[in-house]
Design a protein around this motif. Structure first.
Motif, PDB file in Angstrom:
ATOM      1  N   ASP A  18       0.831  -1.206   0.000  1.00  0.00           N
ATOM      2  CA  ASP A  18       0.000   0.000   0.000  1.00  0.00           C
ATOM      3  C   ASP A  18       0.863   1.253   0.000  1.00  0.00           C
ATOM      4  O   ASP A  18       0.542   2.242  -0.657  1.00  0.00           O
ATOM      5  N   TRP A  19       1.955   1.198   0.768  1.00  0.00           N
ATOM      6  CA  TRP A  19       2.879   2.341   0.809  1.00  0.00           C
ATOM      7  C   TRP A  19       3.454   2.586  -0.587  1.00  0.00           C
ATOM      8  O   TRP A  19       3.537   3.740  -1.038  1.00  0.00           O
ATOM      9  N   LEU A  20       3.863   1.531  -1.279  1.00  0.00           N
ATOM     10  CA  LEU A  20       4.385   1.670  -2.639  1.00  0.00           C
ATOM     11  C   LEU A  20       3.333   2.251  -3.575  1.00  0.00           C
ATOM     12  O   LEU A  20       3.617   3.154  -4.373  1.00  0.00           O
ATOM     13  N   ALA A  21       2.098   1.740  -3.479  1.00  0.00           N
ATOM     14  CA  ALA A  21       1.025   2.224  -4.350  1.00  0.00           C
ATOM     15  C   ALA A  21       0.743   3.699  -4.108  1.00  0.00           C
ATOM     16  O   ALA A  21       0.388   4.439  -5.037  1.00  0.00           O
ATOM     17  N   GLN A  22       0.908   4.142  -2.872  1.00  0.00           N
ATOM     18  CA  GLN A  22       0.650   5.537  -2.528  1.00  0.00           C
ATOM     19  C   GLN A  22       1.781   6.457  -2.990  1.00  0.00           C
ATOM     20  O   GLN A  22       1.544   7.516  -3.562  1.00  0.00           O
ATOM     21  N   HIS A  23       3.018   6.057  -2.753  1.00  0.00           N
ATOM     22  CA  HIS A  23       4.151   6.952  -2.979  1.00  0.00           C
ATOM     23  C   HIS A  23       4.884   6.711  -4.300  1.00  0.00           C
ATOM     24  O   HIS A  23       5.428   7.657  -4.884  1.00  0.00           O
ATOM     25  N   TYR A  24       4.929   5.465  -4.767  1.00  0.00           N
ATOM     26  CA  TYR A  24       5.664   5.139  -5.991  1.00  0.00           C
ATOM     27  C   TYR A  24       4.844   4.196  -6.870  1.00  0.00           C
ATOM     28  O   TYR A  24       5.266   3.060  -7.150  1.00  0.00           O
ATOM     29  N   PRO A  25       3.681   4.627  -7.319  1.00  0.00           N
ATOM     30  CA  PRO A  25       2.783   3.721  -8.063  1.00  0.00           C
ATOM     31  C   PRO A  25       3.382   3.185  -9.352  1.00  0.00           C
ATOM     32  O   PRO A  25       3.082   2.053  -9.752  1.00  0.00           O
ATOM     33  N   LEU A  26       4.225   3.965 -10.022  1.00  0.00           N
ATOM     34  CA  LEU A  26       4.790   3.518 -11.295  1.00  0.00           C
ATOM     35  C   LEU A  26       5.926   2.517 -11.111  1.00  0.00           C
ATOM     36  O   LEU A  26       6.301   1.817 -12.057  1.00  0.00           O
ATOM     37  N   ARG A  27       6.486   2.456  -9.903  1.00  0.00           N
ATOM     38  CA  ARG A  27       7.598   1.550  -9.646  1.00  0.00           C
ATOM     39  C   ARG A  27       7.197   0.377  -8.767  1.00  0.00           C
ATOM     40  O   ARG A  27       8.000  -0.527  -8.522  1.00  0.00           O
ATOM     41  N   ALA A  28       5.977   0.400  -8.278  1.00  0.00           N
ATOM     42  CA  ALA A  28       5.558  -0.583  -7.275  1.00  0.00           C
ATOM     43  C   ALA A  28       5.716  -2.017  -7.753  1.00  0.00           C
ATOM     44  O   ALA A  28       6.290  -2.860  -7.045  1.00  0.00           O
ATOM     45  N   GLU A  29       5.236  -2.317  -8.933  1.00  0.00           N
ATOM     46  CA  GLU A  29       5.285  -3.694  -9.410  1.00  0.00           C
ATOM     47  C   GLU A  29       6.723  -4.156  -9.650  1.00  0.00           C
ATOM     48  O   GLU A  29       7.066  -5.319  -9.379  1.00  0.00           O
ATOM     49  N   HIS A  30       7.561  -3.255 -10.143  1.00  0.00           N
ATOM     50  CA  HIS A  30       8.963  -3.614 -10.381  1.00  0.00           C
ATOM     51  C   HIS A  30       9.680  -3.901  -9.063  1.00  0.00           C
ATOM     52  O   HIS A  30      10.439  -4.875  -8.958  1.00  0.00           O
ATOM     53  N   VAL A  31       9.434  -3.062  -8.059  1.00  0.00           N
ATOM     54  CA  VAL A  31      10.051  -3.279  -6.751  1.00  0.00           C
ATOM     55  C   VAL A  31       9.630  -4.627  -6.188  1.00  0.00           C
ATOM     56  O   VAL A  31      10.463  -5.420  -5.728  1.00  0.00           O
ATOM     57  N   MET A  32       8.324  -4.915  -6.217  1.00  0.00           N
ATOM     58  CA  MET A  32       7.843  -6.181  -5.662  1.00  0.00           C
ATOM     59  C   MET A  32       8.332  -7.374  -6.469  1.00  0.00           C
ATOM     60  O   MET A  32       8.558  -8.460  -5.916  1.00  0.00           O
ATOM     61  N   SER A  33       8.514  -7.200  -7.773  1.00  0.00           N
ATOM     62  CA  SER A  33       9.061  -8.285  -8.594  1.00  0.00           C
ATOM     63  C   SER A  33      10.470  -8.650  -8.138  1.00  0.00           C
ATOM     64  O   SER A  33      10.815  -9.838  -8.019  1.00  0.00           O
ATOM     65  N   LEU A  34      11.287  -7.638  -7.841  1.00  0.00           N
ATOM     66  CA  LEU A  34      12.651  -7.895  -7.361  1.00  0.00           C
ATOM     67  C   LEU A  34      12.637  -8.483  -5.957  1.00  0.00           C
ATOM     68  O   LEU A  34      13.454  -9.342  -5.631  1.00  0.00           O
ATOM     69  N   ARG A  38      10.411 -10.453  -4.765  1.00  0.00           N
ATOM     70  CA  ARG A  38      10.068 -11.875  -4.914  1.00  0.00           C
ATOM     71  C   ARG A  38      11.242 -12.673  -5.477  1.00  0.00           C
ATOM     72  O   ARG A  38      11.405 -13.854  -5.152  1.00  0.00           O
ATOM     73  N   GLN A  39      12.054 -12.043  -6.326  1.00  0.00           N
ATOM     74  CA  GLN A  39      13.247 -12.729  -6.814  1.00  0.00           C
ATOM     75  C   GLN A  39      14.195 -13.045  -5.660  1.00  0.00           C
ATOM     76  O   GLN A  39      14.813 -14.113  -5.621  1.00  0.00           O
ATOM     77  N   VAL A  40      14.302 -12.113  -4.721  1.00  0.00           N
ATOM     78  CA  VAL A  40      15.180 -12.289  -3.572  1.00  0.00           C
ATOM     79  C   VAL A  40      14.604 -13.307  -2.591  1.00  0.00           C
ATOM     80  O   VAL A  40      15.344 -13.971  -1.861  1.00  0.00           O
ATOM     81  N   ARG A  41      13.267 -13.427  -2.576  1.00  0.00           N
ATOM     82  CA  ARG A  41      12.594 -14.271  -1.593  1.00  0.00           C
ATOM     83  C   ARG A  41      11.986 -15.529  -2.207  1.00  0.00           C
ATOM     84  O   ARG A  41      10.906 -15.956  -1.812  1.00  0.00           O
ATOM     85  N   ASP A  42      12.670 -16.116  -3.175  1.00  0.00           N
ATOM     86  CA  ASP A  42      12.282 -17.410  -3.720  1.00  0.00           C
ATOM     87  C   ASP A  42      10.861 -17.397  -4.280  1.00  0.00           C
ATOM     88  O   ASP A  42      10.079 -18.344  -4.094  1.00  0.00           O
ATOM     89  N   GLY A  43      10.502 -16.292  -4.963  1.00  0.00           N
ATOM     90  CA  GLY A  43       9.211 -16.189  -5.603  1.00  0.00           C
ATOM     91  C   GLY A  43       8.072 -15.776  -4.695  1.00  0.00           C
ATOM     92  O   GLY A  43       6.922 -15.698  -5.134  1.00  0.00           O
ATOM     93  N   ARG A  44       8.356 -15.482  -3.423  1.00  0.00           N
ATOM     94  CA  ARG A  44       7.322 -15.103  -2.458  1.00  0.00           C
ATOM     95  C   ARG A  44       7.557 -13.670  -1.987  1.00  0.00           C
ATOM     96  O   ARG A  44       8.613 -13.089  -2.223  1.00  0.00           O
ATOM     97  N   ASP A  45       6.560 -13.120  -1.303  1.00  0.00           N
ATOM     98  CA  ASP A  45       6.756 -11.798  -0.705  1.00  0.00           C
ATOM     99  C   ASP A  45       7.733 -11.864   0.457  1.00  0.00           C
ATOM    100  O   ASP A  45       8.435 -10.897   0.750  1.00  0.00           O
ATOM    101  N   ASN A  46       7.779 -13.009   1.127  1.00  0.00           N
ATOM    102  CA  ASN A  46       8.693 -13.177   2.251  1.00  0.00           C
ATOM    103  C   ASN A  46       9.046 -14.649   2.399  1.00  0.00           C
ATOM    104  O   ASN A  46       8.188 -15.520   2.264  1.00  0.00           O
ATOM    105  N   ALA A  47      10.314 -14.923   2.638  1.00  0.00           N
ATOM    106  CA  ALA A  47      10.779 -16.286   2.883  1.00  0.00           C
ATOM    107  C   ALA A  47      11.570 -16.266   4.191  1.00  0.00           C
ATOM    108  O   ALA A  47      12.689 -15.760   4.229  1.00  0.00           O
TER     109      ALA A  47
END
Length: 364
Positions: free
Chosen positions: A279-295, A297-306
């Motif tokens: 939600d914080w990303l969507a509020q402050h950085y909406p154009l970068r939100a999906e890219h940030v979360m994609s990275l 998930r790459q760091v966390r074995d495809g999940r939001d948290n591992a």
């Protein structure tokens, strides 16, 4: 997908996620008394910070995790007014029947009996002296410490017992306690880490809304170093495509101001934090939100948290390996982490009995 709630000025979280331990749920509905399309909505009153006394029964938390470099810690406060959106301690508010969102940064708990509990722990015949970490969960020098002085009382007791401690903080009040920390440093009893995740002031204002500015934290590094206190910088969290660009610059600035140690932690999003952060990303950085979360998930074995031991602090995959390599190269170039001598545990002596205890013994 619901639209992100508006940001609350001066706060990190944008909303209060539901408490995961509750069986019931609440949903807002229009009762017909709201504003019409032609009437502006009334602004909600500003959120106020409240502090509740928490009478703790124990004060030393013990840890056996292989990812954490200490075995025991103390948290004088629960909740933190700094309001850092990524704080991994937020989910602990759920155990108090509160939300890890705005509640975490506005409804705080203080433990005024912390020093008395610590004195009793240290006086036990079987107590084994190992460094105690202050600031492992919430900041021991957050703004309410100015009034409550619980951290000050703990440091005074540890100094009197010559007990080693480590401190991790963003709070300027650590400078207030230099009269205690500097003599302890001369005996190799203390090490302080200042947490700095970014150098961009505007980003810091959104990520750490009530914490000191990054440049002020660098001044804290210098003040501690000039006083002879061994000080390091904790680059945490490293957030892909938001803060990772500042990694080397933070280490360089910290070293230039006298830092001798450095550490880093990859962004963690356990439990409710993942929804708060999205939600914080969507509020402050909406154009970068999906890219940030994609990275992420790459760091966390495809999940939001591992949360696996061994990787939860650093992550896995190519991006995590690149960050680790950049960190290692920068530390070597700047000659950080060369001193690996542990703090001195041989000086410890048990505290004398409290005055009330001595008075009671005198009756017999």
């Amino acid at each position: 997908m619901r639209s992100p709630p508006p940001a609350v000025k001066g706060r990190g979280a944008t909303f209060n996620p539901a408490n995961r331990f509750r069986r019931d749920a609440r949903e807002a509905v229009d009762d017909g008394w709201g504003s019409t399309p032609n009437e502006p909505e009334e602004e909600a009153p500003p959120l106020k910070t409240t502090v509740t006394i928490q009478r703790a029964r124990t004060i030393i938390a013990r840890n056996a995790s292989p990812d954490i470099p200490f075995t025991q810690s103390i948290n004088p406060y629960q909740g933190c007014e700094h309001g850092c959106i990524y704080c991994y301690a937020r989910p602990t508010h759920a155990y108090l029947d509160l939300s890890p969102g705005l509640d975490f940064e506005t409804k705080l708990f203080a433990k005024p009996n912390a020093a008395a509990l610590l004195r009793a722990e240290l006086a036990k015949p079987g107590y084994r002296c190992e460094p105690i970490a202050l600031g492992s969960n919430t900041d021991p020098y957050q703004p309410i410490e100015r009034e409550w002085k619980i951290t000050r009382q703990l440091v005074e007791l540890l100094a009197a017992c010559e007990h080693p401690l480590t401190i991790t903080t963003k709070g300027v009040l650590v400078e207030r306690d230099l009269d205690l920390l500097a003599p302890m440093a001369a005996k190799r009893l203390v090490r302080v880490f200042i947490s700095i995740a970014m150098l961009d002031k505007e980003l810091a204002r959104k990520l750490d809304p009530r914490a000191p500015a990054p440049q002020r934290r660098l001044q804290m590094v210098k003040t501690l170093a000039d006083a002879g206190v061994p000080v390091g910088v904790l680059v945490a969290p490293v957030i892909p495509q938001l803060t990772d660009k500042d990694l080397e610059a933070i280490l360089e600035a910290a070293a230039a101001n006298g830092a001798r140690y450095a550490g880093s932690i990859m962004l963690r999003l356990p439990y409710e934090i993942k929804d708060l952060f999205k939600d914080w990303l969507a509020q402050h950085y909406p154009l970068r939100a999906e890219h940030v979360m994609s990275l992420v998930r790459q760091v966390r074995d495809g999940r939001d948290n591992a949360p696996r031991f061994g990787s939860r602090m650093r992550g896995e995959g190519h991006f995590a390996e690149l960050i680790a390599k950049r960190f290692q190269v920068a530390c070597k170039r700047l000659q950080l982490n060369l001193d690996d001598e542990p703090l001195d545990t041989s000086r410890f002596r048990s505290p004398p009995a409290a005055s009330s205890e001595r008075a009671q013994l005198a009756l017999f």
